[in-house]
Design a protein around this motif. Structure first.
Motif, PDB file in Angstrom:
ATOM      1  N   LEU A   1      -3.767   3.727  -3.706  1.00 22.65           N
ATOM      2  CA  LEU A   1      -4.207   4.728  -2.742  1.00 22.65           C
ATOM      3  C   LEU A   1      -3.001   5.515  -2.260  1.00 22.65           C
ATOM      4  O   LEU A   1      -1.917   4.954  -2.101  1.00 22.65           O
ATOM      5  CB  LEU A   1      -4.873   4.072  -1.530  1.00 22.65           C
ATOM      6  CG  LEU A   1      -6.249   3.468  -1.739  1.00 22.65           C
ATOM      7  CD1 LEU A   1      -6.691   2.722  -0.486  1.00 22.65           C
ATOM      8  CD2 LEU A   1      -7.260   4.543  -2.088  1.00 22.65           C
TER       9      LEU A   1
ATOM     10  N   GLN B   1     -12.706   1.441  -0.556  1.00 21.24           N
ATOM     11  CA  GLN B   1     -11.248   1.440  -0.444  1.00 21.24           C
ATOM     12  C   GLN B   1     -10.790   0.485   0.655  1.00 21.24           C
ATOM     13  O   GLN B   1      -9.813  -0.249   0.485  1.00 21.24           O
ATOM     14  CB  GLN B   1     -10.716   2.852  -0.153  1.00 21.24           C
ATOM     15  CG  GLN B   1     -10.902   3.806  -1.291  1.00 21.24           C
ATOM     16  CD  GLN B   1     -12.237   4.545  -1.226  1.00 21.24           C
ATOM     17  OE1 GLN B   1     -13.121   4.222  -0.443  1.00 21.24           O
ATOM     18  NE2 GLN B   1     -12.377   5.542  -2.065  1.00 21.24           N
TER      19      GLN B   1
ATOM     20  N   SER C   1      -4.752   8.457   2.440  1.00 21.00           N
ATOM     21  CA  SER C   1      -5.982   7.656   2.454  1.00 21.00           C
ATOM     22  C   SER C   1      -5.740   6.287   3.064  1.00 21.00           C
ATOM     23  O   SER C   1      -6.562   5.777   3.830  1.00 21.00           O
ATOM     24  CB  SER C   1      -6.529   7.476   1.035  1.00 21.00           C
ATOM     25  OG  SER C   1      -6.871   8.712   0.468  1.00 21.00           O
TER      26      SER C   1
END
Length: 105
Positions: A37, A10, A41
């Motif tokens: 996202l 990510q 996060s």
């Protein structure tokens, strides 16, 4: 004690999104939408990337009494880091589909 762990998929996705136009300041909300996202996060990732010196962050005053907004862009070190990433790490991270009750995973 400082840890030298690699970045998550990510985090790499966020860096690559910023690298498309590295000199442009980006809002967290726009990044969240682009990389799929949630804010819970994304914002910790942005803080960790800034702590590593890969991003710089600044505040922009909010218009008409609204709160200020954070903006982010790559540092020179961040640009070098993205340029050195192997092509295999260019995977975009999509959110997991939600299952309805009673469905098998």
């Amino acid at each position: 004690m400082q840890r030298n762990r690699g970045l998550s998929a990510q985090a790499v996705t966020v860096l690559r999104a910023l690298a498309v136009d590295p000199s442009r300041w980006r809002y967290g909300y726009d990044l969240a939408t682009e990389v799929h996202l949630k804010s819970g996060s994304l914002y910790p990732i942005l803080v960790r990337l800034a702590d590593r010196g890969l991003l710089e962050a600044t505040w922009e005053p909010g218009p008409d009494g609204r709160p200020p907004r954070h903006l982010y862009r790559l540092t020179g070190t961040g640009r070098e880091y993205v340029a050195a990433l192997p092509a295999a790490q260019s995977v975009r991270v999509a959110p997991h589909p939600k299952l309805r009750l009673g469905e098998a995973s």
